[in-house]
Design a protein around this motif. Structure first.
Motif, PDB file in Angstrom:
ATOM      1  N   TYR A   1       0.708  -1.120  -0.017  1.00  0.00           N
ATOM      2  CA  TYR A   1      -0.154   0.092  -0.074  1.00  0.00           C
ATOM      3  C   TYR A   1       0.919   1.274  -0.062  1.00  0.00           C
ATOM      4  N   ALA A   2       0.341   2.212  -0.775  1.00  0.00           N
ATOM      5  CA  ALA A   2       0.859   3.705  -0.753  1.00  0.00           C
ATOM      6  C   ALA A   2       0.070   4.679  -0.728  1.00  0.00           C
ATOM      7  N   TRP A   3       0.132   5.823  -0.491  1.00  0.00           N
ATOM      8  CA  TRP A   3      -0.617   7.110  -0.779  1.00  0.00           C
ATOM      9  C   TRP A   3      -0.023   8.046  -1.370  1.00  0.00           C
ATOM     10  N   VAL A   4      -0.673   8.837  -2.048  1.00  0.00           N
ATOM     11  CA  VAL A   4      -0.124   9.869  -2.949  1.00  0.00           C
ATOM     12  C   VAL A   4      -0.755  11.255  -2.269  1.00  0.00           C
ATOM     13  N   TRP A   5       0.003  12.144  -2.065  1.00  0.00           N
ATOM     14  CA  TRP A   5      -0.610  13.521  -1.618  1.00  0.00           C
ATOM     15  C   TRP A   5      -0.421  14.508  -2.660  1.00  0.00           C
ATOM     16  N   TYR A   6      -1.407  14.889  -3.468  1.00  0.00           N
ATOM     17  CA  TYR A   6      -1.402  15.509  -4.342  1.00  0.00           C
ATOM     18  C   TYR A   6      -1.512  17.104  -4.233  1.00  0.00           C
ATOM     19  N   PHE A   7      -0.525  17.828  -4.635  1.00  0.00           N
ATOM     20  CA  PHE A   7      -0.604  19.272  -4.461  1.00  0.00           C
ATOM     21  C   PHE A   7      -0.793  19.824  -5.692  1.00  0.00           C
ATOM     22  N   GLU A   8      -1.817  20.961  -5.856  1.00  0.00           N
ATOM     23  CA  GLU A   8      -1.919  21.660  -7.151  1.00  0.00           C
ATOM     24  C   GLU A   8      -0.637  22.184  -7.789  1.00  0.00           C
ATOM     25  N   SER A   9       0.276  22.489  -7.003  1.00  0.00           N
ATOM     26  CA  SER A   9       1.361  23.123  -7.336  1.00  0.00           C
ATOM     27  C   SER A   9       2.268  23.214  -6.264  1.00  0.00           C
ATOM     28  N   GLU A  10       3.848  23.680  -6.747  1.00  0.00           N
ATOM     29  CA  GLU A  10       4.805  23.861  -6.017  1.00  0.00           C
ATOM     30  C   GLU A  10       4.537  24.939  -4.810  1.00  0.00           C
ATOM     31  N   ALA A  11       3.663  26.127  -5.456  1.00  0.00           N
ATOM     32  CA  ALA A  11       3.207  27.167  -4.394  1.00  0.00           C
ATOM     33  C   ALA A  11       2.311  26.530  -3.240  1.00  0.00           C
ATOM     34  N   VAL A  12       1.298  25.544  -3.609  1.00  0.00           N
ATOM     35  CA  VAL A  12       0.558  25.155  -2.731  1.00  0.00           C
ATOM     36  C   VAL A  12       1.350  24.436  -1.633  1.00  0.00           C
ATOM     37  N   ARG A  13       2.230  23.584  -2.112  1.00  0.00           N
ATOM     38  CA  ARG A  13       3.099  22.716  -1.257  1.00  0.00           C
ATOM     39  C   ARG A  13       3.881  23.628  -0.250  1.00  0.00           C
ATOM     40  N   ALA A  14       4.555  24.644  -0.832  1.00  0.00           N
ATOM     41  CA  ALA A  14       5.366  25.758  -0.166  1.00  0.00           C
ATOM     42  C   ALA A  14       4.562  26.335   0.925  1.00  0.00           C
ATOM     43  N   LYS A  15       3.295  26.719   0.690  1.00  0.00           N
ATOM     44  CA  LYS A  15       2.260  27.212   1.598  1.00  0.00           C
ATOM     45  C   LYS A  15       2.262  26.534   2.957  1.00  0.00           C
ATOM     46  N   TYR A  16       2.266  25.037   2.890  1.00  0.00           N
ATOM     47  CA  TYR A  16       2.216  24.101   4.168  1.00  0.00           C
ATOM     48  C   TYR A  16       3.610  23.671   4.447  1.00  0.00           C
ATOM     49  N   PHE A  17       4.657  23.497   3.631  1.00  0.00           N
ATOM     50  CA  PHE A  17       5.912  22.804   4.074  1.00  0.00           C
ATOM     51  C   PHE A  17       7.108  23.505   3.514  1.00  0.00           C
ATOM     52  N   THR A  18       8.128  23.444   4.350  1.00  0.00           N
ATOM     53  CA  THR A  18       9.416  24.061   4.195  1.00  0.00           C
ATOM     54  C   THR A  18      10.125  23.285   3.121  1.00  0.00           C
ATOM     55  N   PRO A  19      11.132  23.671   2.624  1.00  0.00           N
ATOM     56  CA  PRO A  19      12.065  22.868   1.642  1.00  0.00           C
ATOM     57  C   PRO A  19      12.531  21.548   2.334  1.00  0.00           C
ATOM     58  N   GLU A  20      12.689  21.664   3.705  1.00  0.00           N
ATOM     59  CA  GLU A  20      13.143  20.665   4.526  1.00  0.00           C
ATOM     60  C   GLU A  20      12.025  19.584   4.779  1.00  0.00           C
ATOM     61  N   GLY A  21      10.939  19.950   4.604  1.00  0.00           N
ATOM     62  CA  GLY A  21       9.908  18.946   5.032  1.00  0.00           C
ATOM     63  C   GLY A  21       9.077  19.463   6.057  1.00  0.00           C
TER      64      GLY A  21
END
Length: 138
Positions: A82-102
């Protein structure tokens, strides 16, 4: 090489799971549950039901602009995994929530995320996540 093949297969499956093409620039955060350990008397079906119907929708509410996709291996080295994929609409959306270090940008969101994760820990001893890679859709 094996991991690259598995991840490529997961990425392709993720594209089909949406029933549409993936947006260019979207981010796919793929997490494998290679070592998932369920609590005694918990079936995989119970865990997956909670993951898909309680945890994933809660995570999507906490992180607008994202979608959770649960995957089950069908063939190959991860068959029945099993796995899961967390889909972010864009890099900007991911950056809104997570730092480059995770790490999380907003620690108060981390507390809410931990609360959501408690749903899974009612059913599992170890979620079994190992290394991860975030992928950009080209």
């Amino acid at each position: 090489m094996r991991k690259l093949f598995v991840l490529t297969a997961l990425l392709l499956f993720a594209g089909f799971a949406f029933g549409q093409s993936l947006q260019k620039g979207a981010v796919l955060a793929i997490r494998n549950s290679n070592e998932l350990v369920l609590k005694p008397n918990v079936s995989m079906n119970q865990y997956l039901d909670v993951m898909m119907n309680k945890w994933a929708p809660e995570m999507q509410k906490l992180f607008p602009g994202t979608k959770m996709i649960i995957l089950k291996g069908n063939r190959g080295t991860m068959a029945n995994g099993y796995a899961w994929v967390w889909y972010f609409e864009s890099e900007a959306v991911r950056a809104k929530y997570f730092t480059p270090e995770g790490g999380l940008v907003d620690e108060s969101l981390g507390v809410k995320m931990q609360e959501a994760n408690k749903i899974l820990y009612e059913y599992a001893i170890d979620l079994g996540f190992e290394d991860y890679t975030d992928w950009i859709v080209l």
